[in-house]
Motif scaffolding. Structure first.
Motif, PDB file in Angstrom:
ATOM      1  N   THR A  12       0.856  -1.189   0.000  1.00  0.00           N
ATOM      2  CA  THR A  12       0.000   0.000   0.000  1.00  0.00           C
ATOM      3  C   THR A  12       0.892   1.238   0.000  1.00  0.00           C
ATOM      4  O   THR A  12       1.667   1.430   0.950  1.00  0.00           O
ATOM      5  N   PHE A  44      -4.646  -4.990   0.332  1.00  0.00           N
ATOM      6  CA  PHE A  44      -4.669  -5.004   1.801  1.00  0.00           C
ATOM      7  C   PHE A  44      -4.575  -6.402   2.410  1.00  0.00           C
ATOM      8  O   PHE A  44      -5.294  -6.776   3.317  1.00  0.00           O
ATOM      9  N   SER A  50      -2.330  -4.490   6.183  1.00  0.00           N
ATOM     10  CA  SER A  50      -3.749  -4.509   6.549  1.00  0.00           C
ATOM     11  C   SER A  50      -4.029  -4.188   8.010  1.00  0.00           C
ATOM     12  O   SER A  50      -5.045  -3.544   8.301  1.00  0.00           O
ATOM     13  N   ASP A  55     -11.078   0.261   7.799  1.00  0.00           N
ATOM     14  CA  ASP A  55     -12.008  -0.349   6.848  1.00  0.00           C
ATOM     15  C   ASP A  55     -12.329   0.610   5.717  1.00  0.00           C
ATOM     16  O   ASP A  55     -12.476   0.202   4.558  1.00  0.00           O
ATOM     17  N   LYS A  58      -9.528   0.563   3.291  1.00  0.00           N
ATOM     18  CA  LYS A  58      -9.515  -0.704   2.561  1.00  0.00           C
ATOM     19  C   LYS A  58     -10.531  -0.700   1.418  1.00  0.00           C
ATOM     20  O   LYS A  58     -10.208  -1.084   0.284  1.00  0.00           O
TER      21      LYS A  58
END
Length: 294
Positions: A12, A44, A50, A55, A58
């Motif tokens: 990421t 993720f 992650s 959330d 993501k």
């Protein structure tokens, strides 16, 4: 669902403030597809950090990846966690966002027994129509998804694959006894050729960020029965496989691969705490093995 033989667990990108660098995601995806020949991308997952993504981040990342990939490769969402209810909720959101599949890690820290592992994965799989790839990585989760439990889960209609980081004999047993069409993937670049030799179908890779095209050659040679050629390519890649995780002593993923990408001209930023960037001696080591490979 066939995710292909080479799957990249994508980093990421972050900016200097540690926020997701959204503008860097599309060129990274393009590079992985066009230059590194990846056939699927995991967003993720562990390599995507992650545990430190919200959330909201993501789902935004997944939406961007799905739209930008535009069918050129499959997009797999890492929706597993150690909370079954949360995994179900995130998996349903991933399905709405257009993911092609989900990657579900063995629940970490809780250390459930095999019946608990089966119940966890079955509950998530039954809550979605998406293809499910299990992810067994005992070194991170402190629990091993035993081969018999994997084979039991493989009977569920949408459980189609496992990313296996357990011992080679476990890879072999699953590959030999799985139902037709169930795929076993090596989750360890260094162990990839030995996993292929006992029945693995492909690799979920970190090193493919920088050597994916060569890894594709290795996979094609092995699939084509050219064992000597596959071994030759593997041996040429081994310094990169080992270097990304031990430079000059073990560093947590994705610290090394993010620096390796920077050396290749891809600004993906640093890592979020509790990870820290590579130390100076580690950077020099990465620079040397990347230069030797180039």
């Amino acid at each position: 669902m066939d995710f292909g033989r080479l799957i990249t667990a994508m980093v990421t990108p972050f900016d200097e403030q540690g926020e997701v660098a959204w503008t860097q995601v599309p060129p990274l995806i393009d590079m992985l597809i066009e230059r590194q020949r990846t056939q699927s991308i995991v967003v993720f997952g562990t390599t995507g950090e992650s545990p430190t993504l919200s959330d909201e981040e993501k789902i935004k990342l997944l939406d961007l990846a799905v739209r930008h990939a535009a069918g050129r490769c499959s997009i797999i969402a890492g929706t597993g966690s150690n909370d079954t209810k949360h995994s179900i909720e995130l998996t349903r959101e991933a399905e709405k966002a257009g993911a092609d599949g989900v990657l579900l890690v063995v629940p970490y820290y809780n250390r459930p027994n095999q019946d608990g592992l089966y119940a966890h994965f079955a509950a998530v799989a039954q809550a979605t129509k998406l293809p499910v790839m299990l992810y067994n990585v005992p070194s991170r989760t402190a629990s091993n998804l035993e081969a018999e439990t994997t084979l039991r889960l493989a009977q569920l209609p949408n459980v189609v694959a496992v990313k296996e980081c357990g011992p080679t004999e476990q890879v072999a047993y699953i590959a030999a006894n799985a139902p037709e069409g169930f795929r076993v993937y090596s989750g360890d670049d260094t162990a990839s050729l030995s996993a292929l030799s006992v029945g693995a179908y492909g690799i979920v890779s970190v090193a493919s960020h920088v050597v994916g095209a060569r890894m594709s050659e290795m996979l094609a040679a092995h699939a084509g029965g050219e064992a000597d050629q596959a071994a030759a390519v593997y041996h040429s890649l081994l310094p990169v496989f080992k270097g990304l995780f031990a430079c000059p002593h073990p560093v947590p993923n994705p610290v090394a691969v993010k620096y390796a990408l920077q050396l290749r001209g891809f600004e993906v930023g640093g890592v979020r705490l509790p990870l820290v960037e590579a130390a100076e001696d580690e950077k020099r080591y990465i620079e040397r093995f990347m230069a030797d490979f180039d």
